[in-house]
Design a protein around this motif. Structure first.
Motif, short mmCIF file in Angstrom:
data_model
loop_
_atom_site.label_atom_id
_atom_site.label_comp_id
_atom_site.label_asym_id
_atom_site.label_seq_id
_atom_site.Cartn_x
_atom_site.Cartn_y
_atom_site.Cartn_z
N PRO A 89 0.82 -1.20 0.00
CA PRO A 89 0.00 0.00 0.00
C PRO A 89 0.86 1.26 0.00
O PRO A 89 1.78 1.38 0.80
CB PRO A 89 -0.78 -0.11 1.32
CG PRO A 89 0.13 -0.88 2.22
CD PRO A 89 0.93 -1.80 1.34
N GLY A 90 0.56 2.18 -0.91
CA GLY A 90 1.26 3.47 -0.90
C GLY A 90 0.94 4.20 0.39
O GLY A 90 -0.17 4.05 0.92
N THR A 91 1.89 4.92 0.89
CA THR A 91 1.71 5.62 2.18
C THR A 91 1.61 7.12 1.96
O THR A 91 2.53 7.72 1.39
CB THR A 91 2.92 5.34 3.09
OG1 THR A 91 3.09 3.93 3.20
CG2 THR A 91 2.74 5.97 4.46
N GLY A 98 1.74 17.69 -0.88
CA GLY A 98 1.82 17.68 -2.34
C GLY A 98 0.60 16.96 -2.91
O GLY A 98 -0.26 16.46 -2.18
N GLU A 99 0.51 16.89 -4.21
CA GLU A 99 -0.59 16.17 -4.85
C GLU A 99 -0.44 14.67 -4.59
O GLU A 99 0.66 14.13 -4.68
CB GLU A 99 -0.58 16.41 -6.37
CG GLU A 99 -1.71 15.68 -7.08
CD GLU A 99 -1.73 15.93 -8.58
OE1 GLU A 99 -0.73 16.44 -9.12
OE2 GLU A 99 -2.75 15.58 -9.20
N VAL A 100 -1.54 14.02 -4.26
CA VAL A 100 -1.50 12.56 -4.11
C VAL A 100 -1.49 11.96 -5.52
O VAL A 100 -2.29 12.34 -6.38
CB VAL A 100 -2.70 12.06 -3.29
CG1 VAL A 100 -2.82 10.55 -3.37
CG2 VAL A 100 -2.54 12.51 -1.84
N LYS A 101 -0.56 11.05 -5.73
CA LYS A 101 -0.44 10.38 -7.03
C LYS A 101 -0.48 8.88 -6.82
O LYS A 101 -0.12 8.39 -5.73
CB LYS A 101 0.85 10.80 -7.73
CG LYS A 101 0.82 12.28 -8.08
CD LYS A 101 2.02 12.71 -8.86
CE LYS A 101 1.89 14.20 -9.21
NZ LYS A 101 3.09 14.75 -9.80
N VAL A 102 -0.91 8.18 -7.82
CA VAL A 102 -1.07 6.72 -7.72
C VAL A 102 -0.08 6.07 -8.68
O VAL A 102 -0.08 6.36 -9.88
CB VAL A 102 -2.53 6.33 -8.09
CG1 VAL A 102 -2.69 4.82 -8.05
CG2 VAL A 102 -3.51 7.00 -7.14
#
Ligand SMILES: O=c1ccn([C@H]2C[C@H](O)[C@@H](COP(=O)(O)OP(=O)(O)OP(=O)(O)O)O2)c(=O)[nH]1
Ligand SMILES: [Mg+2]
Length: 155
Positions: A89-91, A98-102
């Motif tokens: 899982p990304g944390t 900042g901008e959340v990126k996937v």
């Protein structure tokens, strides 16, 4: 904060997030909120097999202190298309602004097209425990000891 009130997630919409639906729980008992791709409407992103890409969500999230946001794959995209989050899982730290990126990766056999507004991943808000770190000469004894990696057998 009222102990019974839900913790609040503040979202700041970035210019390229205009018109993107807010992350939301799709059902009353959902653990995660789906995140949508904020790629350009006239420039969908094609993810070739074996390749990875960072997909913008169009939002800055202010995760409440004491919590994290975990970015996880959607099982449907994983099963049908081989699309998953490379760092799952990304944390998302509570102090990140900042901008959340996937970070998506294509483990399938076909190119996958990511269009604006597509639900590409989900986000779970989870409590975080921070601990004080202390160095010691020895660790305490236990029945397990140093056994691991299958030491208790399979059956
Ligand atoms: O899937 C992700 C993972 C992380 N982040 C952002 C939010 C997070 O708070 C920050 C740092 O993430 P992480 O600690 O996983 O990355 P790092 O490689 O250790 O970078 P840093 O040195 O900035 O901590 O990057 C995302 O937007 N998406
Ligand atoms: Mg880090």
């Amino acid at each position: 904060m009222n102990a019974h009130a839900p913790a609040q997630l503040l979202l700041v919409r970035l210019p390229h997030g205009a018109g993107i639906e807010l992350p939301a729980y799709e059902t009353p008992g959902a653990a995660g909120m789906d995140l949508r791709a904020a790629v350009e409407a006239d420039a969908p992103l094609t993810l070739a097999p074996g390749k990875r890409t960072l997909v913008p969500t169009g939002f800055v999230f202010e995760v409440p202190f004491g919590y994290e946001a975990q970015i996880r794959p959607r099982s449907g995209l994983a099963f049908k298309n081989g699309i998953t989050c490379l760092n799952t899982p990304g944390t998302i730290d509570s102090d990140y602004r900042g901008e959340v990126k996937v970070l998506l990766v294509n483990l399938g056999e076909e190119p996958f097209v990511i269009e604006r507004g597509m639900r590409i991943a989900q986000m779970v808000i989870a409590p975080v425990t921070q601990v004080a770190v202390q160095e010691a000469a020895e660790a305490s004894e236990t029945a397990r000891g140093a056994g691991g990696f299958g030491s208790t057998g399979v059956r």
